[in-house]
Motif scaffolding. Sequence first.
Motif: not given
Length: 441
Positions: A23-32, A94-97, A146-149, A214-223
């Motif tokens: 299982r690959r780590p959730h993308r939220a961890w690379s963002v963090a 976020i990325r642009r700012v 707030g957005r990713w977790f 295309g992923v849900a936030p880390y720990g979220a039950a749905e997209f």
Amino acid sequence: MTQTPELPLRAAAPAPAPVPRRRRPHRAWSVAAVTFLTLIGAAGFASLPGLLIEPLHAEFHWSRGTIGFAVSVNLALYGLTAPFAAALMDRFGIRRVVAVALTVIAVGAGLTVFMTTSWQLVLYWGVLVGLGSGSMALAFAATVTGRWFTARRGLVTGILTAAGASGQLIFLPALSWIVERYDWRPAAVTVALAALAVVPLVWLLLRDHPADVGVAPYGAAEFVPKPPPQRGAARRALRALLSAAGTGPFWLLAGTFAICGATTNGLVKTHFVPAAHDHGMPMTAAASLLAVIGVFDIAGTIASGWFTDRFHTRRLLATYYGLRGLSLIFLPLLLSDTVHPPMVFFIVFYGLDWVATVPPTLALCREHYGDDAAIVFGWVLAAHQVGAALIAFLGGLARDAFGTYNPVWYASGALCAVAALMALVIRQGREGAGDGRVAAG
């Protein structure tokens, strides 16, 4: 009729066991992780001004008040930009700012190498670096978590908060060594290159929202679909300010937090190194002591959060400011040309108190302002930076006028006593009543 003898059935070969997929780590961890590195860099950018006071004074013969004014512009813009940073991220992403903010910081720090007059220091380091750092530091971590977790949000918030202390610990000794061994210009170039080095990581790995990949936030039950760009966030920030400004607790919280900023970022972070240098302490040793404060403020903040859940917030704030004031009054007696045990005790004690005021101040904002608490706290943080800006400027003026920082330490101790009294008169919030915490009068 002859019967054909039955052949024995061969046992079927067992099906190969499925190879477990890693299982690959959730993308939220690379963002963090990218956020953590960016915030470490932001702490490094904020670490340099205190190291520049003596070199700039020696080379250009600018007064310490003039140099302190540039630092104060930086601190003030950092705080005043912060309440609108979340609105910028909601509008442009976020990325642009963050990428633009890092580039602005790099340009401002790089241009200081070529400056010849004091107004250029104000423009390059005060305005450009102040706007760039204010556009990401205070709102960046909160927006990402707030957005990713959904799960582990508190843990990630704590880790990202620790990035500031980690950056101070990494950059302060390194930058002070560069300034002492080579010059202040290589240190400024180091900050500019560090800011630019993070930009590709931000652009390649940071995403505005989990829905972008295309992923849900880390720990979220749905997209969770990505919300449309918010165009009214800045107006809401101003409305929250106008509403809170009509209440007494806001001005008491803003006033105490302004004193908090004055006695941390504005005073110690800006003037501790030159004050220790006045007593013959090498710049690298003084900067290392300042970096150690960053280690203990992590423990102090975590402990303060634990206390905030159990004790009355007004009493905690009063205690924190009172203890800080006592430590600052005794500091002039401890400064010398060497690092001795009493000075180490001060560093540990002061470090534990450095940002311990944040959890109870935020809790009081929640008690009084409900759904607008985060925005109101953003404005209280702006007051923190304005207080820091004033003392950064006035501290330099006092050093020029008196030839010593001692009056500044004593005045700051008195300010902390005022903040302790202000904290005690903040009235009980709606959510604070009957919550089971230990009463404080």
